[in-house]
Design a protein around this motif. Sequence first.
Motif, PDB file in Angstrom:
ATOM      1  N   LEU A 230      31.752  28.503 -27.277  1.00  0.00           N
ATOM      2  CA  LEU A 230      30.574  29.274 -27.665  1.00  0.00           C
ATOM      3  C   LEU A 230      30.035  30.133 -26.521  1.00  0.00           C
ATOM      4  O   LEU A 230      29.356  31.133 -26.760  1.00  0.00           O
ATOM      5  CB  LEU A 230      29.475  28.336 -28.175  1.00  0.00           C
ATOM      6  CG  LEU A 230      29.768  27.610 -29.492  1.00  0.00           C
ATOM      7  CD1 LEU A 230      28.670  26.596 -29.788  1.00  0.00           C
ATOM      8  CD2 LEU A 230      29.899  28.614 -30.643  1.00  0.00           C
ATOM      9  N   LEU A 231      30.334  29.746 -25.285  1.00  0.00           N
ATOM     10  CA  LEU A 231      29.907  30.563 -24.148  1.00  0.00           C
ATOM     11  C   LEU A 231      30.616  31.915 -24.135  1.00  0.00           C
ATOM     12  O   LEU A 231      30.165  32.858 -23.488  1.00  0.00           O
ATOM     13  CB  LEU A 231      30.173  29.805 -22.842  1.00  0.00           C
ATOM     14  CG  LEU A 231      29.670  30.430 -21.537  1.00  0.00           C
ATOM     15  CD1 LEU A 231      28.166  30.697 -21.579  1.00  0.00           C
ATOM     16  CD2 LEU A 231      30.031  29.555 -20.348  1.00  0.00           C
ATOM     17  N   PHE A 232      31.709  32.009 -24.890  1.00  0.00           N
ATOM     18  CA  PHE A 232      32.544  33.216 -24.897  1.00  0.00           C
ATOM     19  C   PHE A 232      32.556  33.875 -26.278  1.00  0.00           C
ATOM     20  O   PHE A 232      33.534  34.484 -26.681  1.00  0.00           O
ATOM     21  CB  PHE A 232      33.964  32.840 -24.445  1.00  0.00           C
ATOM     22  CG  PHE A 232      33.964  32.063 -23.156  1.00  0.00           C
ATOM     23  CD1 PHE A 232      33.948  32.723 -21.937  1.00  0.00           C
ATOM     24  CD2 PHE A 232      33.927  30.673 -23.164  1.00  0.00           C
ATOM     25  CE1 PHE A 232      33.908  32.017 -20.745  1.00  0.00           C
ATOM     26  CE2 PHE A 232      33.888  29.957 -21.974  1.00  0.00           C
ATOM     27  CZ  PHE A 232      33.876  30.630 -20.759  1.00  0.00           C
ATOM     28  N   ASP A 233      31.424  33.731 -26.986  1.00  0.00           N
ATOM     29  CA  ASP A 233      31.327  34.267 -28.352  1.00  0.00           C
ATOM     30  C   ASP A 233      30.704  35.652 -28.390  1.00  0.00           C
ATOM     31  O   ASP A 233      30.343  36.149 -29.451  1.00  0.00           O
ATOM     32  CB  ASP A 233      30.528  33.306 -29.237  1.00  0.00           C
ATOM     33  CG  ASP A 233      29.072  33.137 -28.776  1.00  0.00           C
ATOM     34  OD1 ASP A 233      28.691  33.763 -27.757  1.00  0.00           O
ATOM     35  OD2 ASP A 233      28.327  32.380 -29.418  1.00  0.00           O
ATOM     36  N   GLY A 234      30.591  36.295 -27.222  1.00  0.00           N
ATOM     37  CA  GLY A 234      29.994  37.621 -27.143  1.00  0.00           C
ATOM     38  C   GLY A 234      28.754  37.662 -26.279  1.00  0.00           C
ATOM     39  O   GLY A 234      28.272  38.747 -25.928  1.00  0.00           O
TER      40      GLY A 234
END
Length: 520
Positions: A230-234
């Motif tokens: 989730l840290l890399f979801d935008g």
Amino acid sequence: MSLAKLRALVDGRSAADLADLTVTGITNRSGEVRPGDLYAAVPGTRTHGAKFAAEAQAAGAVCVLTDAEGSDAVAASHVTLPIIVVPDVKAVLGEASAYVYGAPASRMRMLGITATSGKTTTAYLMYAGLAAHGHTVGLIGTVETLIGTRVIAHVPGSSFTTPEAPDLHALLAVMVESGVDAVVMEVSSHALQLGRVAGIGFDVAGFANLSQDHLDFHLDMESYFAAKSLLFDGRSKIHVCNIDDQYGARVARLAPERTVSISPSGLSAAWRATEVDDSHLEGCRFVVNGPDSSGLSVELALPGRFNVANGLMAIAMLAQVGVPPTVAVPALRDVVVPGRMQRVVEGQDYLAVVDYAHKPAAVSAALSALRPQTAGRLIVVLGCGGDRDQAKRPLMGEVGARQSDVLIVTDDNPRSEAPDTIRAQMLDGARAVPLAERAEVIEEGDRGRAIELAVARARSGDCVLVAGKGHEHGQYVGDEVLEFDDTMRLRAAISASRTTRRYGGADEDGPDQSAEENAE
């Protein structure tokens, strides 16, 4: 800030006219409400926060943010505050907190690091690099909270690696007021799944590794990975991913256009470590090879191959926010992290180390780093925490029994669980190791006594590793927090042992018979 605008931001509804009402703070703990606050009444595992709305009103709250169930509870308690109702309070708490405190994260460089192991060390390394480049730096993590060089003794919600959203945004606002222009933050899987970092955009986020842990909270490894992802979801502009790790490689494929790869083993990547020397307990060395800087020698005062990975991650992430390796590398040289492969020296003729390793992969990495430094026996004191992932306990026992020469199974933070049950699960894993490959296994529930046993057995050339609690200063037993510090206890045990042996007060051939009776 305007309550009417906040209601529109969270897409909430309210029967009251909020046009002329303002809010100056936000909290989800009724006992910490200050005059002017918005009280976020969140459903909990045992009760709903709305049941404490009267307490919040008495303390000066100006509004309640809650869900439909909470709204009914507030109405039943005859609280006269206006209520903003949303379908899911936790889902909007981060954005609401960011609004109330003026979006402080947007006014600083934000660097977030997530991993099963190494978050704290990487965060300290980045803190040092940013400071060397002239930044005033904030640090939010497991060991401590820093505003510049000032240690913040207590931050609400700081028992978590990443504080709750209202506490986190309030802290960031204080950092802005204090002149901080860059923040390094450890981001846990719990924080991501529970929305604690909602409302924060990161300039750069790093994914270092993933191994078994927290399966008491996440259903399985895929769920654990999904939370980390989730840290890399935008929300992060640039992703720095360790592609040596299978999960890191998967994250790298999520958004290749914004991903910067690293390889501590020297594989093809944007940033690589070569000429690695991790054979010294005093630290590790490697050569960093990156897009703009190749052939730069790196020295860390942190031993082990895993710290090569931490160092390379820090250098690569710092480069993404404008800190060149030529500035970062010298700054990393003397960084020491409390409770992370921390040597304890009291004049003894053997190694003594305290490390926070409390999961199978981390314990294995610590033992692997110490084995080449140990001419004699490797003695490890190891326990597992209660009310946490039970599946890792036999794995911890197996790792300890397979990679050490003497394994002393003891208590960690048993919390509400029976300590002997936790130890039994660890011992099951230890005894699963074939006898010819198995360390001597000793059970000693008293952690202080276990450390003393390890020291009593240590001889010249041996290594004693006390693992699991690292920087912690307390032991959680039932409803109590007992004063306990691994480093202090190890230091005291070594001093007492040296005094006893010096004056002939103990049998130097080993511990007494009562201790031997605990051996397998």
